[in-house]
Design a protein around this motif. Structure first.
Motif, PDB file in Angstrom:
ATOM      1  N   TYR A 171      96.959  73.521  47.121  1.00  0.00           N
ATOM      2  CA  TYR A 171      97.195  74.499  46.055  1.00  0.00           C
ATOM      3  C   TYR A 171      96.898  73.872  44.691  1.00  0.00           C
ATOM      4  N   LEU A 172      97.407  72.653  44.469  1.00  0.00           N
ATOM      5  CA  LEU A 172      97.187  71.989  43.185  1.00  0.00           C
ATOM      6  C   LEU A 172      95.709  71.712  42.949  1.00  0.00           C
ATOM      7  N   ARG A 173      94.984  71.313  43.977  1.00  0.00           N
ATOM      8  CA  ARG A 173      93.538  71.067  43.836  1.00  0.00           C
ATOM      9  C   ARG A 173      92.797  72.362  43.496  1.00  0.00           C
ATOM     10  N   GLN A 174      93.229  73.481  44.079  1.00  0.00           N
ATOM     11  CA  GLN A 174      92.606  74.772  43.774  1.00  0.00           C
ATOM     12  C   GLN A 174      92.985  75.255  42.376  1.00  0.00           C
ATOM     13  N   LEU A 175      94.229  75.029  42.003  1.00  0.00           N
ATOM     14  CA  LEU A 175      94.728  75.499  40.715  1.00  0.00           C
ATOM     15  C   LEU A 175      94.108  74.731  39.548  1.00  0.00           C
ATOM     16  N   LEU A 176      93.911  73.426  39.726  1.00  0.00           N
ATOM     17  CA  LEU A 176      93.465  72.561  38.631  1.00  0.00           C
ATOM     18  C   LEU A 176      92.261  71.702  39.018  1.00  0.00           C
ATOM     19  N   PRO A 177      91.157  72.308  39.434  1.00  0.00           N
ATOM     20  CA  PRO A 177      90.012  71.488  39.844  1.00  0.00           C
ATOM     21  C   PRO A 177      89.431  70.676  38.692  1.00  0.00           C
TER      22      PRO A 177
END
Length: 136
Positions: A38-44
């Motif tokens: 989720y974090l990788r998708q939210l803040l690429p």
């Protein structure tokens, strides 16, 4: 947190584990891995900021609460016919897809504020953080 809410969360987790044939450890690991995705998708564009959120207790409390709310919908027999085990896996993964969740749900301002105030942010991603806060 009062005992009723804690019991309800435990019950939802127990029901999901039963539906999917998972142990508590497998369930917890799934939430953790899902949160990282989720974090990788939210803040690429800001992996350093994602790493700061990853170490934020406030972020994980929010993420687990959101995850539990989504799970509660799945264990409500009025919402879905869960079918066989393969259908359950597919539905569970679809509901918790990090790409879709990141597109729909954002951490509340208090999570972003927590990260902003607890760390000595570098200028290159501090602007990204402030932009995320202002978007709320």
């Amino acid at each position: 947190m009062n005992a009723t809410i804690t019991k309800q969360k435990n019950t939802v987790q127990e029901q999901i584990c039963q539906l999917l044939g998972w142990t508590d450890e497998e369930y917890s690991q799934y939430i953790y891995e899902n949160g990282l995705q989720y974090l990788r998708q939210l803040l690429p564009e800001a992996p350093q900021l994602a790493a700061k959120l990853e170490s934020s207790r406030m972020f994980w409390n929010w993420f687990k609460r959101m995850f539990n709310e989504m799970d509660a919908l799945l264990v409500d027999p009025n919402n879905y016919n869960l079918g066989d085990l393969q259908c359950r896996y597919q539905l569970y993964h679809a509901v918790h897809c990090p790409f879709a969740v990141a597109a729909e749900r954002r951490p509340p301002r208090c999570v972003w504020d927590d990260v902003l105030h607890k760390c000595n942010t570098k200028r290159d991603w501090r602007d990204v953080l402030i932009e995320k806060i202002q978007a709320l």
